[in-house]
Design an enzyme around this catalytic site. Structure first.
Site, PDB file in Angstrom:
ATOM      1  N   ASP A   2       0.831  -1.194   0.000  1.00 51.14           N
ATOM      2  CA  ASP A   2       0.000   0.000   0.000  1.00 51.14           C
ATOM      3  C   ASP A   2       0.873   1.254   0.000  1.00 51.14           C
ATOM      4  O   ASP A   2       1.959   1.254   0.584  1.00 51.14           O
ATOM      5  CB  ASP A   2      -0.902  -0.027   1.246  1.00 51.14           C
ATOM      6  N   HIS A  19       2.428   3.331  -9.112  1.00 52.46           N
ATOM      7  CA  HIS A  19       2.252   1.900  -9.402  1.00 52.46           C
ATOM      8  C   HIS A  19       3.436   1.373 -10.219  1.00 52.46           C
ATOM      9  O   HIS A  19       3.864   0.238 -10.034  1.00 52.46           O
ATOM     10  CB  HIS A  19       0.943   1.659 -10.157  1.00 52.46           C
ATOM     11  N   LEU A 113      11.317 -20.382  -4.161  1.00 56.14           N
ATOM     12  CA  LEU A 113      10.208 -19.601  -3.608  1.00 56.14           C
ATOM     13  C   LEU A 113       8.909 -19.896  -4.361  1.00 56.14           C
ATOM     14  O   LEU A 113       8.889 -19.939  -5.592  1.00 56.14           O
ATOM     15  CB  LEU A 113      10.543 -18.105  -3.748  1.00 56.14           C
TER      16      LEU A 113
HETATM   17  C1  IPE Z   1      -1.096   0.238  -4.050  1.00 55.58           C
HETATM   18  O1  IPE Z   1      -1.212   1.399  -3.353  1.00 55.58           O
HETATM   19  C2  IPE Z   1      -2.291  -0.674  -3.975  1.00 55.58           C
HETATM   20  C3  IPE Z   1      -2.681  -1.270  -5.278  1.00 55.58           C
HETATM   21  C4  IPE Z   1      -1.857  -1.568  -6.229  1.00 55.58           C
HETATM   22  C5  IPE Z   1      -4.106  -1.561  -5.524  1.00 55.58           C
HETATM   23  P1  IPE Z   1      -2.435   2.413  -3.404  1.00 55.58           P
HETATM   24  O2  IPE Z   1      -2.807   2.690  -4.814  1.00 55.58           O
HETATM   25  O3  IPE Z   1      -3.542   1.926  -2.531  1.00 55.58           O
HETATM   26  O4  IPE Z   1      -1.789   3.716  -2.762  1.00 55.58           O
HETATM   27  P2  IPE Z   1      -2.459   4.802  -1.814  1.00 55.58           P
HETATM   28  O5  IPE Z   1      -3.080   4.072  -0.658  1.00 55.58           O
HETATM   29  O6  IPE Z   1      -3.465   5.539  -2.619  1.00 55.58           O
HETATM   30  O7  IPE Z   1      -1.303   5.650  -1.397  1.00 55.58           O
HETATM   31 MG    MG Z   2      -4.131   2.293  -0.607  1.00 57.26          MG
END
Ligand code: IPE
Ligand code: MG
Length: 233
Positions: A2, A19, A113
């Site tokens: 996250d 991302h 793994l």
């Molecule tokens: C990555 O972080 C989660 C996913 C790939 C779905 P977020 O996209 O939830 O990032 P924040 O919480 O908005 O910072």
């Molecule tokens: Mg998030």
């Protein structure tokens, strides 16, 4: 995993830039876990609830996933990493389903793994689909309801025969499970860090593992029993 969106926003970048960096972090963490002899690693890539995000963010996430599978196919095999995807994959784009099937088949014999990627996954969905499959077996007489036990239930969950989770790491500062591996987390050690996923590096992984190593895992026993067991072992 996250914090990608916030990481990007802090830099005045679009969320998808977070991302993209997050996907690179995945590669490093997977390779490091493989190198250290971790048996199983499950990454929560996309939850059943993430469909609620803006459509263009969802499609970038799907595209990144397809590309990562294509780019990493060989490296996974070289590192002896077996890939399995858990979740309701029928709802994923066809191109992604094809890429998943190809990499799963190609790495099926890898014995290092075991990497599980949760995509369109929800812990409640997983429990319900296991219950449904047990109910179907019971309804046709192949299974007696009294014969259903914890091990038999767990075997029908998406992770199948994978062991229970030892350590959960959640980045990004939230203190939530967010419908992840609900069943398997029963006795997991829960590690929460404010570090945003794109900033999670090998030092962050070390910190989490060092914290885990310092936990006393009692599984319902007393501390004295655990210590006596460890001394006797
Ligand atoms: C990555 O972080 C989660 C996913 C790939 C779905 P977020 O996209 O939830 O990032 P924040 O919480 O908005 O910072
Ligand atoms: Mg998030």
């Amino acid at each position: 995993m996250d914090g990608n969106g916030r990481w990007a926003r802090q830099r005045h970048l679009p969320r998808v830039a977070g991302h993209r960096v997050g996907a690179r972090v995945v590669r490093r963490v997977v390779e490091e876990c493989a190198r250290r002899g971790v048996g199983h690693l499950t990454l929560f890539a996309f939850s059943s609830e993430n469909w609620r995000r803006p459509a263009d963010e969802v499609s970038v996430l799907m595209e990144l996933f397809v590309r990562a599978l294509r780019d990493e196919e060989l490296r996974l095999q070289e590192h002896d990493v077996r890939l399995s995807v858990i979740g309701e994959r029928g709802a994923l784009p066809a191109r992604l389903q094809d890429a998943i099937a190809r990499v799963e088949a190609r790495t099926a014999d890898c014995r290092g793994l075991h990497l599980h990627v949760a995509a369109n996954y929800g812990g409640q969905w997983d429990i319900v689909q296991a219950a449904r499959s047990l109910a179907a077996a019971a309804a046709c007489g192949a299974l007696a309801p009294d014969a259903i036990d914890e091990a038999g239930f767990a075997a029908r969950l998406a992770l199948g025969s994978a062991p229970p989770v030892d350590l959960l790491i959640r980045t990004g500062g939230e203190l939530r499970i967010s419908n992840f591996l609900l069943w398997h987390l029963a006795y997991a050690e829960l590690y929460f860090t404010d570090t945003l996923w794109p900033d999670f590096d090998i030092a962050s992984l070390d910190q989490a593992l060092a914290w885990y190593a310092g936990r006393e895992r009692r599984f319902g026993r007393t501390g004295e029993q655990v210590q006596a067991g460890a001394a006797g072992a």
